[in-house]
Design an enzyme around this catalytic site. Structure first.
Site, PDB file in Angstrom:
ATOM      1  N   ILE A 485      18.510  20.549  -7.213  1.00  0.00           N
ATOM      2  CA  ILE A 485      17.266  21.195  -7.657  1.00  0.00           C
ATOM      3  C   ILE A 485      17.552  22.199  -8.762  1.00  0.00           C
ATOM      4  O   ILE A 485      16.838  22.257  -9.773  1.00  0.00           O
ATOM      5  CB  ILE A 485      16.557  21.861  -6.460  1.00  0.00           C
ATOM      6  CG1 ILE A 485      15.972  20.779  -5.543  1.00  0.00           C
ATOM      7  CG2 ILE A 485      15.465  22.820  -6.926  1.00  0.00           C
ATOM      8  CD1 ILE A 485      15.377  21.304  -4.255  1.00  0.00           C
ATOM      9  N   GLN A 488      17.980  20.610 -12.132  1.00  0.00           N
ATOM     10  CA  GLN A 488      16.721  20.134 -12.696  1.00  0.00           C
ATOM     11  C   GLN A 488      15.821  21.290 -13.128  1.00  0.00           C
ATOM     12  O   GLN A 488      15.144  21.214 -14.154  1.00  0.00           O
ATOM     13  CB  GLN A 488      15.984  19.256 -11.684  1.00  0.00           C
ATOM     14  CG  GLN A 488      14.722  18.605 -12.221  1.00  0.00           C
ATOM     15  CD  GLN A 488      14.989  17.650 -13.369  1.00  0.00           C
ATOM     16  OE1 GLN A 488      16.102  17.151 -13.525  1.00  0.00           O
ATOM     17  NE2 GLN A 488      13.972  17.404 -14.180  1.00  0.00           N
ATOM     18  N   GLU A 489      15.821  22.356 -12.356  1.00  0.00           N
ATOM     19  CA  GLU A 489      14.914  23.471 -12.626  1.00  0.00           C
ATOM     20  C   GLU A 489      15.320  24.290 -13.848  1.00  0.00           C
ATOM     21  O   GLU A 489      14.482  24.612 -14.683  1.00  0.00           O
ATOM     22  CB  GLU A 489      14.845  24.395 -11.398  1.00  0.00           C
ATOM     23  CG  GLU A 489      14.110  23.810 -10.203  1.00  0.00           C
ATOM     24  CD  GLU A 489      12.597  23.783 -10.408  1.00  0.00           C
ATOM     25  OE1 GLU A 489      12.108  24.330 -11.412  1.00  0.00           O
ATOM     26  OE2 GLU A 489      11.908  23.197  -9.556  1.00  0.00           O
ATOM     27  N   SER A 490      16.591  24.641 -13.949  1.00  0.00           N
ATOM     28  CA  SER A 490      17.005  25.590 -14.997  1.00  0.00           C
ATOM     29  C   SER A 490      18.232  25.160 -15.786  1.00  0.00           C
ATOM     30  O   SER A 490      18.614  25.835 -16.738  1.00  0.00           O
ATOM     31  CB  SER A 490      17.306  26.951 -14.357  1.00  0.00           C
ATOM     32  OG  SER A 490      18.422  26.830 -13.472  1.00  0.00           O
ATOM     33  N   TYR A 596      10.009  14.367 -11.391  1.00  0.00           N
ATOM     34  CA  TYR A 596      10.861  15.401 -10.798  1.00  0.00           C
ATOM     35  C   TYR A 596      11.613  14.868  -9.586  1.00  0.00           C
ATOM     36  O   TYR A 596      12.828  15.063  -9.446  1.00  0.00           O
ATOM     37  CB  TYR A 596       9.989  16.588 -10.416  1.00  0.00           C
ATOM     38  CG  TYR A 596      10.717  17.770  -9.813  1.00  0.00           C
ATOM     39  CD1 TYR A 596      11.281  18.745 -10.612  1.00  0.00           C
ATOM     40  CD2 TYR A 596      10.821  17.923  -8.426  1.00  0.00           C
ATOM     41  CE1 TYR A 596      11.938  19.838 -10.065  1.00  0.00           C
ATOM     42  CE2 TYR A 596      11.465  19.002  -7.864  1.00  0.00           C
ATOM     43  CZ  TYR A 596      12.022  19.956  -8.696  1.00  0.00           C
ATOM     44  OH  TYR A 596      12.679  21.034  -8.143  1.00  0.00           O
TER      45      TYR A 596
END
Length: 609
Positions: A485, A488-490, A596
């Site tokens: 995660i 993918q997020e940052s 996502y």
């Protein structure tokens, strides 16, 4: 006997070195904690006790200098020793603080001396333009025109999207290269700054690019008449004309039919097909199935025929016409498609419902046979067939490159929890890492920063893409989903802030952060704490584990909930009977969440391997 004595002495000396190093780390951290508590006198005395032989000495000099500036006791001579340590980022931060202090006090001579010493590359991207503008002002004050111009050019070329950079950009517009103008425009487009695009685009020499960006900016600003005056410059069958009409459609979706007919009339079937397929997709997820076939007839370009039949296959599957669905999926497989695994997986699923086990297994094996490391279906099919390893060729070997003094120091700072300082030093090292070997050396101690480098497409061919899947934090051990995660997020940028104000590595919303803090009993929580990796990860990990418990360990539902919220997932599951993960992934109504879930799962598989 002599050999035993010699071995003992070596061991004893190493033990003493280790104990003294640990003691040095403890003392340094204690000094820093006093500084953070604003106990400056005690902190200064503590930092002053750090030995010159200590690896922490250069940073202790920085903090002593900052304390003197805060207390108004700084003298120009206090910077003399720092000059020896100009390969450290914090040294340049000390110079920067000194420039501001002495300029404010009217001592421009000292400010000038420090300006000559300060390297803007040592500062973070949002801070560097301020330093460059400050240096430009000081050089101008002393009539050092060439140096001032050099600062202006750096601002114009490297930081044009900042406020001082934009001013410098227009001041030097005639000297800025065409490539730099285009690079700046693209950055402005990414940041939705279309008014600034309108200011720069007229200076482009290439008419096609000039008119394209003017048309784009006017579309985004909803000034459609002006946009058309530039759109009409391009040949009606060209990709550029089609792209601009597609962007116009995205802005005015109610006009879709008119745009499709226009493109079809002028012979631009590629973009007529693209818009028609987009409309079909929206109608599918809105449940307006009866309108889909109206637009399907306009999808004629070979680039989109496969996706059209795949979507029609999903429609037939959704309404329970499984034989028709199988026919549509087979038709989709006949045309070119970037992800054939997706089509064959759905054929596997459809024939499974039709109780044709042999064909079902055949298509599953077919889906797994495509070695696409970026395809959700290729990877998921392999996992369903219990293939232990998916794509070994993208994994990279462990590194064992020698570390220099600065890299060793970065590693130690990170180990003792001084992440902000470690990041500043790693960032400066990265800005000066001109060779691949230097970047790999940095990757050994601070992989979260180099991930952005190895994420680039060129490293996929060099078999180094695996370096973009690091495990950079010692307080996360085997929690692969957290890393999946986070990536993918940052992409491991701890100071990331999204347009919706999500913060940090795990992109936690301030409201969610406050709620999690309340649940965890963190009474002193401040939103800015989310920029601290340890806190951000702890909150993100707590939240994803809560979602996993909520959905009884279902990874896909938890991932979707992290992106779009558990209420939306529960609402969807209540309305739909899900028999397979693919049904959830393809039928979920939000496009962002569908993508996502696929990407996080790919990340998760690579981490779990």
């Amino acid at each position: 006997m002599k050999m035993k004595l010699k071995s003992f002495l070596i061991f004893f000396s190493l033990l003493l070195f280790y104990i003294s190093a640990k003691a040095g780390e403890t003392d340094y951290k204690k000094c820093y904690d006093l500084f953070e508590q604003n106990r400056y006198s005690q902190s200064y005395q503590c930092f002053n006790s750090i030995s010159k032989n200590s690896i922490y000495y250069p940073h202790s000099l920085y903090y002593r200098t900052i304390i003197k500036i805060k207390l108004g006791r700084i003298k120009p001579s206090d910077f003399d020793e720092l000059i020896k340590y100009r390969n450290y980022a914090l040294t340049h931060y000390a110079f920067f603080a000194g420039i501001r202090y002495f300029k404010r006090k009217g001592d421009y001579q000292t400010a000038l001396k420090l300006a000559d010493l300060t390297d803007y590359r040592a500062l973070l991207e949002e801070e560097a333009p301020v330093l460059l503008k400050l240096k430009e002002d000081i050089y101008s004050y002393y009539g050092q025109t060439e140096k001032a111009k050099r600062m202006e050019k750096i601002l114009a070329n490297e930081y044009a999207t900042s406020i001082p950079g934009m001013r410098a950009f227009f001041k030097n517009i005639n000297y800025v290269s065409e490539n730099k103008k285009l690079e700046t425009i693209r950055k402005l487009v990414r940041n939705n700054r279309y008014k600034d695009v309108l200011r720069i685009a007229p200076y482009l020499k290439n008419k096609y690019k000039k008119y394209y960006y003017l048309a784009l900016a006017y579309i985004k600003l909803r000034k459609y008449k002006k946009a058309w005056s530039y759109i009409n410059y391009f040949p009606k069958t060209s990709d550029t004309f089609g792209q601009l009409i597609y962007i116009m459609y995205k802005r005015r979706p109610k006009e879709a039919s008119n745009y499709i007919k226009l493109l079809h009339k002028v012979g631009n079937n590629k973009y007529a097909s693209k818009i028609a397929l987009d409309v079909m997709t929206k109608l599918f997820y809105k449940g307006k199935y009866y309108k889909i076939n109206t637009y399907a007839s306009y999808v004629r370009h070979p680039d989109y025929i496969s996706e059209k039949h795949f979507l029609l296959g999903l429609l037939e599957y959704k309404v329970g016409n499984f034989e028709n669905a199988a026919d549509e999926f087979k038709t989709a497989a006949k045309y070119k498609n970037k992800d054939k695994s997706k089509i064959y997986y759905w054929l596997h699923l459809t024939h499974k419902i039709l109780l044709d086990d042999d064909l079902s297994k055949y298509y599953l094996i077919k889906a797994a046979s495509y070695n696409n490391p970026f395809s959700f279906y290729s990877i998921y099919s392999k996992k369903k067939l219990n293939v232990k390893k998916t794509f070994l060729d993208i994994k990279s070997k462990d590194l064992n490159l020698p570390l220099d003094e600065v890299l060793t120091f970065i590693y130690k700072l990170k180990q003792i929890g001084m992440y902000k300082d470690a990041y500043a030093e790693a960032n400066y090292y990265y800005r000066r890492a001109y060779t691949l070997r230097d970047k790999l050396r940095l990757h050994q101690v601070f992989p979260e920063l180099t991930t952005r480098e190895f994420y680039k497409k060129k490293y996929r061919d060099l078999k180094m893409y695996g370096f973009s899947f690091p495990r950079p934090f010692q307080y996360i051990t085997n929690e692969d989903i957290v890393y999946a995660i986070m990536r993918q997020e940052s992409l491991f940028y701890p100071y990331a802030v999204s347009r919706s104000n999500a913060i940090g590595l795990m992109q936690i919303m301030p409201k969610t952060g406050k709620w999690i803090a309340m649940k965890l009993g963190d009474k002193d929580f401040d939103v800015e704490d989310l920029f601290i990796p340890e806190i951000n990860i702890r909150y993100g990990r707590w939240y994803i584990n809560r979602l996993l418990r909520m959905f009884k360990g279902n990874l896909f539902y938890a991932i979707a909930s992290y992106n779009s919220g558990p209420r939306n997932v529960k609402k969807f599951l209540k309305k739909n009977r899900i028999r397979d993960v693919a049904e959830f992934v393809e039928f979920y109504p939000f496009a962002e969440t569908r993508n996502y879930v696929k990407q996080v799962y790919i990340n998760y598989v690579y981490y779990s391997e």
